[in-house]
Design a protein around this motif. Structure first.
Motif, PDB file in Angstrom:
ATOM      1  N   PHE A   1      -2.563   4.863   5.716  1.00 46.83           N
ATOM      2  CA  PHE A   1      -2.266   6.356   5.234  1.00 46.83           C
ATOM      3  C   PHE A   1      -3.447   7.213   5.281  1.00 46.83           C
ATOM      4  CE2 PHE A   1       0.398   3.297   3.175  1.00 46.83           C
ATOM      5  CZ  PHE A   1       1.514   3.559   3.866  1.00 46.83           C
ATOM      6  N   GLY A   2      -4.513   6.841   6.020  1.00 50.69           N
ATOM      7  CA  GLY A   2      -5.535   7.913   6.321  1.00 50.69           C
ATOM      8  C   GLY A   2      -6.435   8.184   5.055  1.00 50.69           C
ATOM      9  N   GLY A   3      -6.705   6.959   4.343  1.00 49.32           N
ATOM     10  CA  GLY A   3      -7.463   7.147   2.974  1.00 49.32           C
ATOM     11  C   GLY A   3      -8.847   7.325   3.043  1.00 49.32           C
ATOM     12  N   GLN A   4      -9.531   6.890   4.314  1.00 53.13           N
ATOM     13  CA  GLN A   4     -11.002   6.991   4.606  1.00 53.13           C
ATOM     14  C   GLN A   4     -11.317   8.561   5.066  1.00 53.13           C
ATOM     15  OE1 GLN A   4     -12.877   3.398   6.659  1.00 53.13           O
ATOM     16  NE2 GLN A   4     -10.637   3.381   6.996  1.00 53.13           N
TER      17      GLN A   4
ATOM     18  N   LEU B   1       0.790  -1.043   0.030  1.00 53.27           N
ATOM     19  CA  LEU B   1       0.083   0.054  -0.040  1.00 53.27           C
ATOM     20  C   LEU B   1       1.046   1.282  -0.049  1.00 53.27           C
ATOM     21  CD1 LEU B   1      -2.957  -1.104   2.556  1.00 53.27           C
ATOM     22  CD2 LEU B   1      -3.115  -0.887  -0.095  1.00 53.27           C
ATOM     23  N   ALA B   2       2.020   0.996   0.580  1.00 48.07           N
ATOM     24  CA  ALA B   2       2.800   2.243   0.701  1.00 48.07           C
ATOM     25  C   ALA B   2       3.358   2.931  -0.922  1.00 48.07           C
ATOM     26  CB  ALA B   2       3.995   2.115   1.685  1.00 48.07           C
ATOM     27  N   ARG B   3       3.494   2.004  -1.571  1.00 47.25           N
ATOM     28  CA  ARG B   3       4.073   2.289  -2.987  1.00 47.25           C
ATOM     29  C   ARG B   3       2.832   2.829  -3.713  1.00 47.25           C
ATOM     30  NH1 ARG B   3       2.029  -0.606  -6.938  1.00 47.25           N
ATOM     31  NH2 ARG B   3       0.756  -2.432  -6.573  1.00 47.25           N
ATOM     32  N   ARG B   4       1.635   2.995  -3.374  1.00 51.72           N
ATOM     33  CA  ARG B   4       0.658   3.662  -4.314  1.00 51.72           C
ATOM     34  C   ARG B   4       0.616   5.173  -4.083  1.00 51.72           C
ATOM     35  NH1 ARG B   4      -2.666  -0.567  -5.776  1.00 51.72           N
ATOM     36  NH2 ARG B   4      -1.945  -2.864  -4.727  1.00 51.72           N
ATOM     37  N   ASP B   5      -0.287   5.744  -5.305  1.00 51.63           N
ATOM     38  CA  ASP B   5      -0.161   6.918  -5.467  1.00 51.63           C
ATOM     39  C   ASP B   5      -0.772   7.960  -4.435  1.00 51.63           C
ATOM     40  OD1 ASP B   5      -2.635   6.258  -6.314  1.00 51.63           O
ATOM     41  OD2 ASP B   5      -2.608   6.820  -8.219  1.00 51.63           O
ATOM     42  N   LEU B   6      -2.170   7.730  -4.172  1.00 56.02           N
ATOM     43  CA  LEU B   6      -2.956   8.627  -3.497  1.00 56.02           C
ATOM     44  C   LEU B   6      -3.638   7.762  -2.366  1.00 56.02           C
ATOM     45  CD1 LEU B   6      -4.894  10.443  -6.255  1.00 56.02           C
ATOM     46  CD2 LEU B   6      -2.913  10.905  -5.008  1.00 56.02           C
ATOM     47  N   THR B   7      -3.752   8.546  -1.193  1.00 53.91           N
ATOM     48  CA  THR B   7      -4.333   7.764   0.068  1.00 53.91           C
ATOM     49  C   THR B   7      -5.630   6.968  -0.147  1.00 53.91           C
ATOM     50  OG1 THR B   7      -5.281   9.923   0.749  1.00 53.91           O
ATOM     51  CG2 THR B   7      -2.951   9.348   1.679  1.00 53.91           C
ATOM     52  N   ILE B   8      -6.453   7.890  -0.982  1.00 54.43           N
ATOM     53  CA  ILE B   8      -7.825   7.113  -1.293  1.00 54.43           C
ATOM     54  C   ILE B   8      -7.687   5.915  -2.186  1.00 54.43           C
ATOM     55  CG2 ILE B   8      -8.993   9.425  -0.899  1.00 54.43           C
ATOM     56  CD1 ILE B   8      -9.080   9.419  -4.098  1.00 54.43           C
ATOM     57  N   ASN B   9      -6.416   5.583  -2.760  1.00 53.61           N
ATOM     58  CA  ASN B   9      -6.250   4.477  -3.519  1.00 53.61           C
ATOM     59  C   ASN B   9      -5.447   3.296  -2.730  1.00 53.61           C
ATOM     60  OD1 ASN B   9      -7.651   5.272  -5.743  1.00 53.61           O
ATOM     61  ND2 ASN B   9      -5.963   6.362  -6.596  1.00 53.61           N
TER      62      ASN B   9
ATOM     63  N   HIS C   1     -13.225  13.869   3.537  1.00 51.92           N
ATOM     64  CA  HIS C   1     -12.965  15.506   3.466  1.00 51.92           C
ATOM     65  C   HIS C   1     -12.605  15.807   2.097  1.00 51.92           C
ATOM     66  CE1 HIS C   1     -11.658  14.878   7.865  1.00 51.92           C
ATOM     67  NE2 HIS C   1     -12.638  15.815   7.881  1.00 51.92           N
ATOM     68  N   ARG C   2     -12.978  14.771   1.120  1.00 52.39           N
ATOM     69  CA  ARG C   2     -12.823  15.088  -0.297  1.00 52.39           C
ATOM     70  C   ARG C   2     -11.313  15.705  -0.811  1.00 52.39           C
ATOM     71  NH1 ARG C   2     -16.561  12.088   0.094  1.00 52.39           N
ATOM     72  NH2 ARG C   2     -18.476  12.313  -0.949  1.00 52.39           N
ATOM     73  N   VAL C   3     -10.372  14.857  -0.518  1.00 56.91           N
ATOM     74  CA  VAL C   3      -8.995  15.517  -0.666  1.00 56.91           C
ATOM     75  C   VAL C   3      -8.093  14.560  -1.265  1.00 56.91           C
ATOM     76  CG1 VAL C   3      -6.825  16.133   0.542  1.00 56.91           C
ATOM     77  CG2 VAL C   3      -9.014  16.689   1.603  1.00 56.91           C
ATOM     78  N   LEU C   4      -7.355  15.155  -2.238  1.00 54.45           N
ATOM     79  CA  LEU C   4      -6.333  14.093  -3.082  1.00 54.45           C
ATOM     80  C   LEU C   4      -5.015  14.527  -2.533  1.00 54.45           C
ATOM     81  CD1 LEU C   4      -7.690  14.669  -6.905  1.00 54.45           C
ATOM     82  CD2 LEU C   4      -8.404  12.677  -5.355  1.00 54.45           C
ATOM     83  N   ARG C   5      -4.566  13.390  -1.972  1.00 59.14           N
ATOM     84  CA  ARG C   5      -3.428  13.498  -1.080  1.00 59.14           C
ATOM     85  C   ARG C   5      -2.291  12.411  -1.283  1.00 59.14           C
ATOM     86  NH1 ARG C   5      -3.199  16.522   3.413  1.00 59.14           N
ATOM     87  NH2 ARG C   5      -5.466  15.526   3.803  1.00 59.14           N
ATOM     88  N   HIS C   6      -1.055  12.580  -1.562  1.00 58.60           N
ATOM     89  CA  HIS C   6      -0.043  11.767  -1.914  1.00 58.60           C
ATOM     90  C   HIS C   6       0.270  10.704  -0.991  1.00 58.60           C
ATOM     91  CE1 HIS C   6       2.534  15.035  -0.678  1.00 58.60           C
ATOM     92  NE2 HIS C   6       3.450  14.293  -0.377  1.00 58.60           N
ATOM     93  N   VAL C   7       0.582   9.590  -1.203  1.00 54.37           N
ATOM     94  CA  VAL C   7       0.773   8.601   0.075  1.00 54.37           C
ATOM     95  C   VAL C   7       2.325   8.990   0.594  1.00 54.37           C
ATOM     96  CG1 VAL C   7       1.464   6.066   0.601  1.00 54.37           C
ATOM     97  CG2 VAL C   7      -0.601   6.726  -0.848  1.00 54.37           C
ATOM     98  N   SER C   8       3.100   9.025  -0.077  1.00 52.42           N
ATOM     99  CA  SER C   8       4.646   9.392   0.353  1.00 52.42           C
ATOM    100  C   SER C   8       5.088  10.173  -0.565  1.00 52.42           C
ATOM    101  CB  SER C   8       5.216   8.037   0.617  1.00 52.42           C
ATOM    102  OG  SER C   8       5.624   7.453  -0.529  1.00 52.42           O
ATOM    103  N   PRO C   9       6.552  10.461  -0.348  1.00 52.15           N
ATOM    104  CA  PRO C   9       7.403  11.393  -1.175  1.00 52.15           C
ATOM    105  C   PRO C   9       7.710  10.519  -2.560  1.00 52.15           C
ATOM    106  CG  PRO C   9       8.180  11.664   0.872  1.00 52.15           C
ATOM    107  CD  PRO C   9       7.015  10.614   1.084  1.00 52.15           C
TER     108      PRO C   9
END
Length: 409
Positions: free
Chosen positions: A111-114, A88-96, A119-127
């Motif tokens: 990573f707080g995808g739920q 899961l850590a290698r994925r792009d966005l927390t929602i994915n 909150h309807r946010v697109l956020r990257h998982v990691s650098p």
């Protein structure tokens, strides 16, 4: 075998959206064990297998390490030691990056995808997001799909840094077109371009589109004035009319020539159609756009002004327009061009519900031309001793007459 549902299926179920298929990640297994269990290997670069009954994709849990430029520059490690959290850590966005236990429905969400879904946010998982430039395009596409989501500030900063670092310059045409075409087909395609423009990626990938913002048009015809704003409004209309991909791509390219109008000629854009056609062909060649899309885009770019003014044209002039558009041989493409022109006409401030009679008029004209019995005309002309160009001229006369009758009706 320990298998989890991951990615879009989990995300869409939590959003209450339809789930059409499932992706699975398998923890603690090997390629040999998957084959022994009846799975069919399909992945060349990654350990992916098809389920023997459902044919859904099952991928071994893996990690990725950056080893070069571009989206192919990765070393992949898939082994029984890779955990679900590692995958899961290698994925792009927390929602994915949420996994679901198919037996219990329990979620693994490190990573707080739920929270970001709520909150309807697109956020990257990691650098590590910045290591794959395709992810920037995917995020822009998700912005077009999820119209009420915003990009997290730290993710927006990362996108800008990715562009500054030149990572996006290593994208291959096939992947750019794949993501661009998918984004164009989303419910809010203009949001994809807002994200790309906001981080500077649009200027690198589609400078012909990027330079349209800040270019004025005559307010009498374009109450929105700004050409870039107009383009986004045209795409909104295309999406609302559920236009197919070739039409939406033609809408994207129809006014590219206005970006090259000398400022001392603003707000007029004399002969911008010819410049738009050349630039549309340039964009299509750069990103290896399919022929169906590229040819329609060139036709609409060149002829949209004439189609808009077609109500003023007499039968011979309309016939010439049909011939330039190759409408007699490609009637379906001409109908697509008319739809793109309607999107252009309605994609203007306060005019989104304005009728576009040119579309029905020209469609009627084309049908009249196609219905003319040119075979009988050719036979009669041959019987009269006419040959070659003379027969063609007689056929054209009959077609123009049929067209004139249709326009007068």
């Amino acid at each position: 075998m320990e298998a989890w549902i991951v990615g879009g299926a989990v995300r869409d179920r939590l959003l209450g959206r339809p789930v059409n298929d499932h992706d699975w990640v398998v923890v603690g297994s090997t390629p040999e064990a998957m084959v022994d269990a009846g799975f069919t290997p399909v992945g060349r670069d990654f350990p992916v297998f098809l389920h023997p009954q459902t044919k859904e994709e099952y991928a071994l849990a893996r990690t990725e390490r950056k080893s070069g430029r571009g989206y192919l520059g990765f070393t992949v490690l898939a082994s029984p030691d890779v955990t679900l959290e590692d995958d899961l850590a290698r994925r792009d966005l927390t929602i994915n990056a949420i996994a679901e236990d198919p037996a219990t429905g329990a979620l693994t969400d490190p990573f707080g995808g739920q929270r970001d879904l709520q909150h309807r946010v697109l956020r990257h998982v990691s650098p590590a997001f910045a290591e794959d430039p395709v992810r920037l395009l995917r995020l822009a596409r998700f912005a077009a799909r999820f119209a009420d989501f915003t990009v997290a500030p730290e993710t927006q900063a990362l996108l800008t840094q990715m562009v500054a670092d030149g990572e996006i310059d290593h994208l291959v045409p096939e992947r750019v077109w794949q993501e661009l075409s998918r984004g164009l087909m989303e419910a809010r395609p203009e949001r994809m371009f807002a994200v790309l423009r906001g981080c500077g990626a649009l200027a690198r990938l589609l400078p012909e589109v990027d330079r349209l913002w800040g270019v004025p048009q005559p307010a009498a015809h374009h109450p929105e004035i700004d050409t870039g704003v107009h383009l986004m409004m045209v795409l909104q209309v295309a999406a609302r009319l559920e236009a197919p991909l070739p039409v939406r791509y033609a809408c994207l390219c129809h006014d590219l020539g206005k970006g090259s109008t000398p400022p001392d000629e603003w707000p007029r854009h004399i002969a911008h159609e010819a410049r738009s056609e050349r630039l549309a062909q340039k964009v299509s060649a750069r990103w290896k756009v399919p022929t169906e899309c590229s040819e329609l885009a060139a036709t609409v770019a060149r002829e949209h002004g004439n189609i808009h003014r077609s109500g003023e044209l007499n039968a011979p002039a309309v016939m010439r327009l049909l011939e330039r558009c190759d409408a007699l041989r490609r009637p379906q493409r001409f109908e697509a061009a008319l739809l793109a022109c309607e999107c252009d006409a309605r994609g203007r401030g306060g005019l989104d519900d304005t009728p576009y009679p040119q579309r029905a008029r020209l469609s009627k004209a084309l049908q009249a031309v196609l219905a003319a019995d040119v075979h009988a005309v050719a036979q009669a002309a041959t019987a009269q001793g006419l040959q070659g160009p003379a027969i063609g001229a007689r056929i054209r006369e009959v077609r123009v007459a049929a067209l004139a009758q249709a326009l007068a009706g």
